[in-house]
Design a protein around this motif. Structure first.
Motif, PDB file in Angstrom:
ATOM      1  N   ASP A  23       0.778  -1.137   0.040  1.00 21.44           N
ATOM      2  CA  ASP A  23      -0.066  -0.186  -0.163  1.00 21.44           C
ATOM      3  C   ASP A  23       0.944   1.215   0.087  1.00 21.44           C
ATOM      4  OD1 ASP A  23       0.814  -0.461   2.548  1.00 21.44           O
ATOM      5  OD2 ASP A  23      -0.809   0.493   3.402  1.00 21.44           O
ATOM      6  N   CYS A  24       2.091   1.208   0.733  1.00 20.20           N
ATOM      7  CA  CYS A  24       2.562   2.311   0.939  1.00 20.20           C
ATOM      8  C   CYS A  24       3.694   2.520  -0.487  1.00 20.20           C
ATOM      9  CB  CYS A  24       3.859   2.304   1.851  1.00 20.20           C
ATOM     10  SG  CYS A  24       3.031   2.512   3.701  1.00 20.20           S
ATOM     11  N   VAL A  25       3.814   1.492  -1.140  1.00 16.99           N
ATOM     12  CA  VAL A  25       4.836   1.642  -2.253  1.00 16.99           C
ATOM     13  C   VAL A  25       3.821   1.871  -3.279  1.00 16.99           C
ATOM     14  CG1 VAL A  25       5.937   0.148  -4.158  1.00 16.99           C
ATOM     15  CG2 VAL A  25       6.428  -0.202  -1.534  1.00 16.99           C
ATOM     16  N   ARG A  26       2.643   1.583  -3.565  1.00 16.21           N
ATOM     17  CA  ARG A  26       1.909   1.947  -4.829  1.00 16.21           C
ATOM     18  C   ARG A  26       0.817   3.163  -4.639  1.00 16.21           C
ATOM     19  NH1 ARG A  26      -0.378  -3.869  -6.839  1.00 16.21           N
ATOM     20  NH2 ARG A  26       1.642  -4.686  -7.562  1.00 16.21           N
ATOM     21  N   GLU A  27       0.662   3.496  -3.401  1.00 18.92           N
ATOM     22  CA  GLU A  27      -0.659   4.431  -3.069  1.00 18.92           C
ATOM     23  C   GLU A  27       0.158   5.539  -2.414  1.00 18.92           C
ATOM     24  OE1 GLU A  27      -3.254   4.067  -4.436  1.00 18.92           O
ATOM     25  OE2 GLU A  27      -3.329   2.081  -4.759  1.00 18.92           O
ATOM     26  N   GLY A  28       1.379   5.610  -1.997  1.00 15.99           N
ATOM     27  CA  GLY A  28       2.192   6.692  -1.042  1.00 15.99           C
ATOM     28  C   GLY A  28       1.637   6.687   0.323  1.00 15.99           C
ATOM     29  N   TRP A  29       2.339   7.609   1.092  1.00 17.47           N
ATOM     30  CA  TRP A  29       2.036   7.759   2.587  1.00 17.47           C
ATOM     31  C   TRP A  29       2.110   8.815   3.194  1.00 17.47           C
ATOM     32  CZ3 TRP A  29       6.517   9.731   4.357  1.00 17.47           C
ATOM     33  CH2 TRP A  29       7.732   9.501   3.519  1.00 17.47           C
ATOM     34  N   VAL A  30       1.509   9.372   4.240  1.00 18.79           N
ATOM     35  CA  VAL A  30       1.657  10.561   4.960  1.00 18.79           C
ATOM     36  C   VAL A  30       1.956   9.997   6.426  1.00 18.79           C
ATOM     37  CG1 VAL A  30       0.437  12.579   5.995  1.00 18.79           C
ATOM     38  CG2 VAL A  30      -0.229  11.644   3.499  1.00 18.79           C
ATOM     39  N   LEU A  31       3.136  10.849   6.801  1.00 14.31           N
ATOM     40  CA  LEU A  31       3.558  10.402   8.193  1.00 14.31           C
ATOM     41  C   LEU A  31       3.398  11.596   9.124  1.00 14.31           C
ATOM     42  CD1 LEU A  31       5.294   8.495  10.182  1.00 14.31           C
ATOM     43  CD2 LEU A  31       7.374   9.625   9.201  1.00 14.31           C
ATOM     44  N   ASP A  32       2.655  11.221  10.161  1.00 13.05           N
ATOM     45  CA  ASP A  32       2.180  12.131  11.270  1.00 13.05           C
ATOM     46  C   ASP A  32       3.240  12.328  12.351  1.00 13.05           C
ATOM     47  OD1 ASP A  32       0.936  13.860  13.027  1.00 13.05           O
ATOM     48  OD2 ASP A  32      -0.703  12.301  13.262  1.00 13.05           O
ATOM     49  N   GLY A  33       3.914  13.479  12.389  1.00 14.17           N
ATOM     50  CA  GLY A  33       4.515  13.838  13.663  1.00 14.17           C
ATOM     51  C   GLY A  33       6.063  13.170  14.001  1.00 14.17           C
ATOM     52  N   PHE A  34       6.414  12.928  12.743  1.00 15.88           N
ATOM     53  CA  PHE A  34       7.833  12.377  12.712  1.00 15.88           C
ATOM     54  C   PHE A  34       8.607  12.656  11.720  1.00 15.88           C
ATOM     55  CE2 PHE A  34      11.229   9.064  12.748  1.00 15.88           C
ATOM     56  CZ  PHE A  34      11.503   9.054  13.997  1.00 15.88           C
ATOM     57  N   PRO A  35       9.860  13.183  11.665  1.00 22.10           N
ATOM     58  CA  PRO A  35      10.756  13.235  12.850  1.00 22.10           C
ATOM     59  C   PRO A  35      10.665  14.506  13.785  1.00 22.10           C
ATOM     60  CG  PRO A  35      11.920  14.163  10.951  1.00 22.10           C
ATOM     61  CD  PRO A  35      10.356  13.586  10.310  1.00 22.10           C
ATOM     62  N   GLN A  36      11.118  14.382  14.969  1.00 19.90           N
ATOM     63  CA  GLN A  36      10.838  15.402  15.929  1.00 19.90           C
ATOM     64  C   GLN A  36      12.360  16.253  16.155  1.00 19.90           C
ATOM     65  OE1 GLN A  36       9.256  13.359  19.012  1.00 19.90           O
ATOM     66  NE2 GLN A  36       7.384  12.972  17.988  1.00 19.90           N
ATOM     67  N   THR A  37      13.491  15.626  15.712  1.00 22.54           N
ATOM     68  CA  THR A  37      14.703  16.264  15.915  1.00 22.54           C
ATOM     69  C   THR A  37      15.491  16.323  14.479  1.00 22.54           C
ATOM     70  OG1 THR A  37      15.911  14.106  16.694  1.00 22.54           O
ATOM     71  CG2 THR A  37      14.490  15.537  18.362  1.00 22.54           C
ATOM     72  N   ARG A  38      16.533  16.829  14.585  1.00 28.26           N
ATOM     73  CA  ARG A  38      17.598  17.023  13.542  1.00 28.26           C
ATOM     74  C   ARG A  38      18.338  15.604  13.201  1.00 28.26           C
ATOM     75  NH1 ARG A  38      20.054  19.687   9.401  1.00 28.26           N
ATOM     76  NH2 ARG A  38      22.345  19.267   9.100  1.00 28.26           N
ATOM     77  N   GLU A  39      18.543  15.091  14.616  1.00 29.75           N
ATOM     78  CA  GLU A  39      19.096  13.817  14.481  1.00 29.75           C
ATOM     79  C   GLU A  39      18.139  12.628  13.938  1.00 29.75           C
ATOM     80  OE1 GLU A  39      19.017  15.656  17.096  1.00 29.75           O
ATOM     81  OE2 GLU A  39      20.878  16.487  17.111  1.00 29.75           O
TER      82      GLU A  39
END
Length: 478
Positions: free
Chosen positions: A129-145
């Motif tokens: 599903d992520c490969v074919r339809e894409g994704w939205v990541l909520d709230g991460f990353p929180q730091t430069r590291e």
């Protein structure tokens, strides 16, 4: 390098390459090769092309607590048909091998290592599903590291949205936040209360929503956000969430649907369409000046041909004297000659004043001069009449004035001003009516055109045009 020696890509090839995203396809393939470094590059590239995932959304939605990240991320997923990802979702995903290890840290009330979070995300992004339809990541990353760790692991978003609002607003919002433990949907006691009584009864207040806890999280967020900005400088957009949620989503969606700037060879061939008084000539001049394009005003070209008393000018002259439109074959002959010159082929052009209907657009296409950016400047009839019918010219100096926006400074000057007969209200209404009869067919002909509200400051209009010149055209979802 001598400009005359610059490689010339035939318009038909360039149009095909842009329409099919050839350069972006190659760029994506090279990026994937360098990130994954497969043992068999040929097989890897074949599989990569079969996935056809070059244009699926890959979005980070970031921001302080109570900025509305989850709401916006979920709305994006529904609109784009993408998969919603969050740290909580990764932890509760039983199919991920590393989820159990991460949960053991949580059970011991220990901080989950960044490497483990990235490993969880890597595994999840391999799912179909992520490969074919894409994704939205909520709230991460929180730091430069964390951002750098994601980059070194090959997890690179196409768009990074950072939401923001005043801290006082965020604290107030967080106090009223409620969570549906079944669906994961977030509600609010003031702004977004569920209509279903069953959902209402099971809502709970999430942890860390007290005023003191929110202030502490905000302090941590402000300490780290500058590092995020540095990591995603080229594809990041900030959006103010202290406004209606629908407006926030509209701005975020416009950004997410935009295409990143491309290094692909691109010679702008711009067409400006619009009713009289919509500012086509001014916008053409601004675009030509900033980007070094050739300003091709059809009306001006015809006047120059007549003034030069050329053979074709003599054929055009009777049309001018009678006030009739110049025959299409004569207009096209003049345009073909101008657009075919070396400066237009090398630097690109911005055309206005032609075509005025779908038949003329077809004739222009048949000559081989096909625009790769088409803009329709829209303007209400009242604004057209106000703009054009109030124009006047000083016959002595040639200076143009406007009775409302740029009045003549003296009584003597006002008395000698003259109005172009074409700017009279009666003539103008006929022109507007004629444009209105043809514009629908013209819009259908140029189906990829961009529409811009011309009833605003000219430089705001120019910024809208410019944003579509410097980036590939947005890919709209169905």
């Amino acid at each position: 390098m001598d400009v005359a020696a610059k490689p010339h890509i035939p318009p038909a090839m360039a149009l095909y390459a842009e329409k099919q995203g050839v350069f972006q396809l190659m760029q994506g393939m090279v990026e994937a090769l360098l990130i994954h470094q497969p043992e068999d590059p040929i097989s890897f590239m074949i599989d990569h092309l079969k996935q056809d995932s070059n244009h699926v959304p890959r979005v980070f939605v970031l921001g302080p607590p109570a900025a509305g990240k989850t709401t916006i991320a979920m709305w994006l997923c529904k609109h784009l048909n993408a998969s919603y990802l969050s740290q909580q979702k990764l932890l509760s995903n039983k199919t991920l091998v590393l989820a159990k290890e991460a949960q053991s840290y949580q059970q011991r009330q220990e901080q989950i290592p960044d490497e483990l979070w990235v490993g969880l995300l890597q595994d999840r992004l391999l799912d179909v599903d992520c490969v074919r339809e894409g994704w939205v990541l909520d709230g991460f990353p929180q730091t430069r590291e964390q951002a750098l760790l994601l980059q070194t692991s090959g997890i690179v978003p196409r768009h990074v949205v950072v939401l923001y609002a005043p801290d006082t607003v965020l604290v107030e919002r967080n106090l009223g936040k409620r969570l549906d433990p079944v669906s994961g949907e977030v509600y609010h006691t003031t702004f977004d209360w569920p209509t279903d009584p069953t959902v209402e009864q099971r809502l709970v207040q999430p942890d860390g929503c007290s005023e003191q806890a929110t202030a502490k999280r905000l302090l941590e967020y402000h300490r780290n956000i500058q590092g995020i900005f540095q990591s995603y400088r080229g594809n990041l957009r900030t959006v103010n969430t202290d406004q209606p949620c629908s407006d926030v989503f509209s701005q975020v969606l416009t950004f997410v649907e935009s295409q990143p700037c491309s290094a692909a060879p691109f010679t702008p061939r711009v067409l400006l369409c619009g009713p009289p008084g919509s500012g086509k000539s001014l916008q053409a001049a601004l675009v030509a000046q900033k980007y070094g394009l050739v300003n091709v005003g059809c009306g001006q070209l015809l006047k120059e041909a007549v003034a030069e008393k050329s053979k074709i000018g003599e054929l055009i002259k009777p049309y001018f004297e009678s006030g009739c439109p110049v025959a299409d074959n004569l207009v096209l002959k003049v345009l073909r000659e101008r657009l075919g010159k070396l400066d237009c082929a090398t630097f690109g052009w911005v055309l206005h004043g032609f075509p005025r209907d779908a038949d003329q657009a077809e004739l222009l296409r048949n000559t081989g001069f096909i625009p790769n950016r088409v803009f329709f400047l829209t303007l209400p009839v009242e604004a057209i009449l106000e703009r054009v019918s109030q124009r006047a010219t000083d016959p002595v100096t040639g200076e143009r004035y406007h009775h409302l926006y740029k009045p003549a400074p003296s009584l003597e000057l006002r008395r000698r001003l003259r109005q172009n007969p074409q700017d009279a209200v009666e003539k103008l209404e006929l022109q507007v009516d004629l444009y209105g009869r043809h514009v629908v067919d013209l819009e259908e002909f140029y189906e990829d055109a961009v529409y811009i509200n011309a009833d605003q400051d000219p430089y705001t209009v120019f910024e809208s045009i410019e944003s579509c010149l410097t980036r590939p055209l947005p890919r709209h979802t169905v």
